[in-house]
Structure formats: structure tokens, C-alpha cells
Design an enzyme around this catalytic site. Structure first.
Site, short mmCIF file in Angstrom:
data_model
loop_
_atom_site.label_atom_id
_atom_site.label_comp_id
_atom_site.label_asym_id
_atom_site.label_seq_id
_atom_site.Cartn_x
_atom_site.Cartn_y
_atom_site.Cartn_z
N ARG A 59 62.20 18.37 46.57
CA ARG A 59 62.57 18.05 47.97
C ARG A 59 61.73 18.83 48.97
NH1 ARG A 59 67.63 17.52 44.98
NH2 ARG A 59 67.65 19.78 44.93
N GLU A 96 70.91 29.83 35.56
CA GLU A 96 72.22 30.28 35.08
C GLU A 96 72.21 30.41 33.55
OE1 GLU A 96 75.32 27.97 36.75
OE2 GLU A 96 76.88 29.24 35.86
P1 AMP Z 1 68.07 29.03 43.89
O1 AMP Z 1 66.82 29.33 43.10
O2 AMP Z 1 69.32 29.48 43.21
O3 AMP Z 1 67.97 29.54 45.31
O4 AMP Z 1 68.22 27.44 43.94
C1 AMP Z 1 67.45 26.69 44.82
C2 AMP Z 1 66.95 25.40 44.23
O5 AMP Z 1 67.97 24.70 43.50
C3 AMP Z 1 66.50 24.48 45.34
O6 AMP Z 1 65.30 23.83 44.93
C4 AMP Z 1 67.64 23.51 45.53
O7 AMP Z 1 67.18 22.23 45.77
C5 AMP Z 1 68.44 23.58 44.23
N1 AMP Z 1 69.91 23.82 44.46
C6 AMP Z 1 70.62 24.92 44.09
N2 AMP Z 1 71.92 24.82 44.43
C7 AMP Z 1 72.05 23.64 45.06
C8 AMP Z 1 73.16 22.95 45.69
N3 AMP Z 1 74.40 23.49 45.73
N4 AMP Z 1 72.93 21.74 46.23
C9 AMP Z 1 71.68 21.20 46.22
N5 AMP Z 1 70.61 21.78 45.64
C10 AMP Z 1 70.77 22.99 45.07
#
Ligand code: AMP
Length: 176
Positions: A59, A96
């Protein structure tokens, strides 16, 4: 900003139980909403002398591509392992369950170039931290990391700020 927020759809329990998935496809599908989002970002970054926009799969490509076009500067993709055809640098980050690897083309950022990193959403910040590592390995300067959505409860912002990186998000969702 409320107008943009209202165009984001929330899907509970996707891709698994307990996750509130913030779906920007409804924002992107709304011509006015998408344009407004890109206009906000264009206004914020037009006088910052940024050399490259780096978007994170997938995205981040949509937002970053549109913004790079508006600013008249180059766009560089960070992709999941194995997708980029030329020489790459890789960074690993924790999920995770298990790990994932992202890559960037080794010649895509020149030494000293000012980079804006962009993705749709920051949750734990792990993806963006690994992306920052890649830019720094290429000796680029991270001017800021931009997101449409921040999930403050997961404290991703703190992780990036501890690294000395600026963070900007347009919208927050707190357990709504
Ligand atoms: P993080 O590395 O944990 O900050 O996760 C970010 C990535 O995971 C981004 O590319 C987001 O598009 C996706 N992502 C994580 N959690 C969500 C959520 N609750 N809704 C949509 N996309 C998420």
C-alpha cells in the site's frame, strides 16, 4: 482529516482473531478522498527538498507513487524478499510468529540523498525500522516516515523516535 478517516473501513478479526484491520481500499476508491490525502502530504513535503520517496510494499506503493508524481521526484520500492531483480540489500524484522525479510535495490539511493519513507499504517513499527536500516546502509538520510494511519497503542512511533527519526501520521485509531 475526519473526512479522510470516515473513508477508512475497519474489518474486525482480519487476518486473524483480535486484529482490527484498517482497510484503506475504500479511501483509495473515493476519488476526492484519495486526492485530499495526497494533497495533504504534498503540502507537508513540497518545501523539504526531498530527493526520493521510498514506499513499502504494497500500500506504500500507491501512496508513495502518487506523492512522488506530485512532488516531481523519484520513487523507490521496498519489497518482500525475492521480488526485486537487480542487486539488493536485505533487512530482517520480527513478526508476531517468525520473521520476514524486505529488500531494496542497492543502487536506488545515492549517498546523502534525503528520503521520505511512506506506508499506509504504523502498528509495532517493525516494518518501518527495518526500512530505515536499509536507507541508512545506503547512506541516505531519512527525513521523515509518513503514514496515513497510526495505532498509538502499539507504540511504533516511540521505536522510531528513539532512533532519532521524525514520524508523521495523518490519523489515529485507538480501539474504535
Ligand atoms: P508494523 O510493522 O507492526 O508497524 O506493521 C505495519 C505493516 O503491517 C504495514 O505495512 C501495514 O499495512 C500492516 N498492518 C499492521 N497492522 C495492521 C492493521 N491493524 N490494519 C491494516 N494493516 C496493518
Amino acid at each position: 482529516m475526519e473526512e479522510i478517516k470516515s473513508l477508512i473501513r475497519t474489518i474486525p478479526d482480519f487476518p486473524k482473531k483480535g486484529i482490527m484491520f484498517r482497510d484503506i481500499t475504500t479511501l483509495l476508491a473515493d476519488g476526492k478522498g484519495f486526492r485530499k490525502t495526497i494533497e495533504y502530504l504534498t503540502e507537508r513535503y513540497s518545501d523539504r527538498e526531498i530527493d526520493k520517496i521510498v514506499g513499502i510494499e504494497s500500500r506504500g506503493f500507491i501512496l508513495g507513487g502518487a506523492l512522488a508524481d506530485r512532488l516531481g521526484i523519484g520513487f523507490v520500492p521496498i519489497r518482500k524478499k525475492g521480488k526485486l531483480p537487480y542487486k539488493t540489500l536485505a533487512a530482517e524484522y520480527e513478526l508476531e510468529y517468525g520473521k520476514d525479510i524486505i529488500e531494496i535495490h542497492a543502487d536506488s539511493i545515492l549517498e546523502g540523498e534525503k528520503v521520505l519513507l511512506i506506508d499506509d499504517l504504523i502498528a509495532t513499527g517493525g516494518t518501518m525500522l527495518a526500512s530505515i536500516e536499509l536507507i541508512e546502509k545506503l547512506k541516505g538520510k531519512v527525513e521523515e516516515c509518513a503514514f496515513v494511519i497510526e495505532l498509538p497503542e502499539l507504540k511504533g512511533r516511540e521505536k522510531l523516535e528513539q532512533k532519532g527519526v521524525n514520524v508523521y501520521s495523518m490519523i489515529s485509531f485507538e480501539g474504535e
